[in-house]
Design a protein around this motif. Structure first.
Motif, PDB file in Angstrom:
ATOM      1  N   ALA A 266      40.832 -21.760  40.975  1.00  0.00           N
ATOM      2  CA  ALA A 266      40.573 -20.555  41.359  1.00  0.00           C
ATOM      3  C   ALA A 266      39.421 -20.301  42.016  1.00  0.00           C
ATOM      4  O   ALA A 266      39.249 -19.740  43.152  1.00  0.00           O
ATOM      5  CB  ALA A 266      40.851 -19.540  40.281  1.00  0.00           C
ATOM      6  N   ARG A 267      38.238 -20.849  41.436  1.00  0.00           N
ATOM      7  CA  ARG A 267      37.121 -20.470  42.004  1.00  0.00           C
ATOM      8  C   ARG A 267      36.718 -20.941  43.271  1.00  0.00           C
ATOM      9  O   ARG A 267      35.883 -20.961  43.933  1.00  0.00           O
ATOM     10  CB  ARG A 267      35.933 -21.384  40.876  1.00  0.00           C
ATOM     11  CG  ARG A 267      34.622 -21.098  41.062  1.00  0.00           C
ATOM     12  CD  ARG A 267      33.975 -21.711  39.754  1.00  0.00           C
ATOM     13  NE  ARG A 267      33.903 -20.755  38.682  1.00  0.00           N
ATOM     14  CZ  ARG A 267      34.491 -21.034  37.571  1.00  0.00           C
ATOM     15  NH1 ARG A 267      35.168 -22.366  37.074  1.00  0.00           N
ATOM     16  NH2 ARG A 267      34.458 -20.432  36.344  1.00  0.00           N
ATOM     17  N   ASN A 268      37.360 -22.205  43.765  1.00  0.00           N
ATOM     18  CA  ASN A 268      37.382 -22.986  45.087  1.00  0.00           C
ATOM     19  C   ASN A 268      38.285 -22.600  45.972  1.00  0.00           C
ATOM     20  O   ASN A 268      38.712 -23.225  46.969  1.00  0.00           O
ATOM     21  CB  ASN A 268      37.182 -24.406  44.567  1.00  0.00           C
ATOM     22  CG  ASN A 268      35.927 -24.711  43.799  1.00  0.00           C
ATOM     23  OD1 ASN A 268      34.932 -24.600  44.584  1.00  0.00           O
ATOM     24  ND2 ASN A 268      36.244 -25.211  42.815  1.00  0.00           N
ATOM     25  N   GLY A 269      39.177 -21.562  45.513  1.00  0.00           N
ATOM     26  CA  GLY A 269      40.243 -21.111  46.667  1.00  0.00           C
ATOM     27  C   GLY A 269      41.272 -22.247  46.569  1.00  0.00           C
ATOM     28  O   GLY A 269      42.191 -22.194  47.963  1.00  0.00           O
ATOM     29  N   SER A 271      44.104 -22.682  44.196  1.00  0.00           N
ATOM     30  CA  SER A 271      45.030 -22.395  43.244  1.00  0.00           C
ATOM     31  C   SER A 271      46.440 -22.827  43.726  1.00  0.00           C
ATOM     32  O   SER A 271      47.427 -23.136  42.929  1.00  0.00           O
ATOM     33  CB  SER A 271      45.023 -21.054  42.915  1.00  0.00           C
ATOM     34  OG  SER A 271      43.822 -20.558  42.166  1.00  0.00           O
TER      35      SER A 271
END
Ligand code: SAH
Length: 397
Positions: A266-269, A271
């Motif tokens: 999620a943090r790095n887009g 997901s």
């Protein structure tokens, strides 16, 4: 002064830093844990200075070829270790292992340095330290002082909890040694942001040794369906996703590790590309094969299957099993990134086990790369234990 039995000096002369208890003819004086002892062959040849670990089979670990007190050795050794990392890494941005035990002349000491951001937006660097030998544990406060002076970290966390501590007569020791240490921090690797759990993640929080091998795997992952088995916090899988993998299935038996994978995705887009599965990888590989799943790239990065000499044979069976399963899952032209981090399994037996697996899988492979640990985990010539990590990248024909 420690005098070895006749002919026990050969290994030390060739670079190996350890003296085992059964190699010692006599000890002059009565050294205690942490004392510096001079090593001598039966014929009186000086072999260097070592730290004494009275309860361990590895009774003495050499830190210098000179007759040098440890107090005079510590800071120069640390400075040499940092110089090597500065040559290989951008220390302002990159996390790396700054001390790798014997290979840095600091036996039994591991120091990982994480550069990043704490949850309260404080930017800085934090150290995660493991003290794994009694001889080094006696110098812990001097080590902490030297680390603070050389690196000015925001905080130093100790994570001495490996099973080997028992052989040294040491108790696990976990806690903050200096400054303040957040529960977790965010750091960069290969351009991606990862959360590192300094207080309770596995080992020192993050497996830095695979950083460049993750990039090497990712270079091949574009457009492919990727299986990241034994993924821990998703280092390989997320690097592949960021490099354009069509999808990544990240598998581990640890639920907290998989929660970190999901958060890191999620943090790095990433997901949409990444899914996780909590499972025993041995079983899951079989299950995927039975259900006819296929992948373009499979990563196998299991924990060290061999923890000692006696378990090598069983470990090789384990490596053969997972590699055989993974090979059957590969599409034609697919990549296998297969690793072993057991120092007891040498490169030749690992590669020959993989060849056995390929024969049983009835498939042919090209070896594209054989990669060691990143250069912040240097290997000492003559000390094969320090060349523990093997990462082979194969392509199915
Ligand atoms: N590939 C990871 C490091 C893997 S460490 C990285 O790049 O950082 C080994 C991992 O294997 C650990 O996370 C551990 O939880 C997991 N593990 C151990 N035994 C397992 C099993 N039988 N099945 C699945 N995962 C396992």
């Amino acid at each position: 002064r420690v005098v070895l039995k006749p002919r026990e000096e050969d290994r030390l002369i060739r670079g190996h830093p350890w003296v085992y208890d059964n190699e010692i003819a006599r000890v002059q004086g009565s050294p205690v844990a942490g004392d510096a002892v001079a090593l001598e062959s039966a014929r009186g040849r000086f072999l260097g200075t070592a730290l004494w670990s009275p309860a361990s089979k590895i009774r003495a670990r050499r830190y210098s070829d000179e007759a040098l007190p440890f107090a005079s050795h510590l800071r120069p050794a640390l400075d040499r270790a940092l110089k090597l990392r500065a040559a290989e890494f951008d220390l302002d941005r990159e996390s790396c292992r700054v001390v790798f035990g014997e290979a840095d002349g600091l036996p039994g000491l591991i120091v990982d340095r994480f550069v990043g951001e704490a949850p309260d937006a404080v930017k800085g660097s934090w150290l995660s330290v493991q003290v794994l030998a009694a001889g080094m544990a006696a110098h812990k406060s001097a080590v902490v002082e030297a680390l603070e002076a050389a690196l000015s970290p925001n905080g130093i966390m100790e994570r001495s909890e490996a099973p080997v501590l028992a052989y040294e007569g040491l108790k696990p020791s976990v806690g903050i040694l200096a400054g303040s240490v957040p529960q977790s921090l965010t750091m960069l690797e290969n351009g991606l942001r990862f959360e590192v759990d300094l207080a309770s993640g596995q080992k020192t929080g993050w497996f830095l040794d695979q950083a460049r091998n993750r990039a090497a795997a990712a270079r091949r992952a574009g457009g492919l369906r990727v299986l990241d088995a034994f993924c821990n916090q998703g280092g390989f899988g997320l690097a592949c996703a960021a490099a354009g993998a069509a999808s990544v299935l990240a598998v581990d038996s640890s639920a907290p590790a998989l929660a970190a994978v999901t958060a890191n995705a999620a943090r790095n887009g990433l997901s949409d590309q990444v899914s996780t599965r909590e499972a025993n990888a041995f079983d899951l590989l079989r299950e995927l094969e039975r259900s006819g799943e296929r992948f373009g790239l499979v990563v196998l990065d299991p924990p060290a299957f061999a923890k000692n000499k006696a378990s090598v044979e069983g470990a090789l069976r384990g490596y053969k099993d997972i590699n055989l399963r993974a090979m059957k899952l590969l599409e034609p032209g697919g990549y296998l990134v297969t690793c072993s981090c057991s120092s007891w399994v040498d490169r030749d037996s690992f590669m020959s086990t993989i060849a056995d697996a390929a024969a049983d899988a009835r498939r042919r492979f090209r070896v594209l790369e054989e990669r060691p640990a990143a250069p912040d985990h240097p290997a000492l010539l003559g000390y094969s234990e320090s060349r523990y990590l093997k990462c082979a990248i194969l392509q199915a024909l």
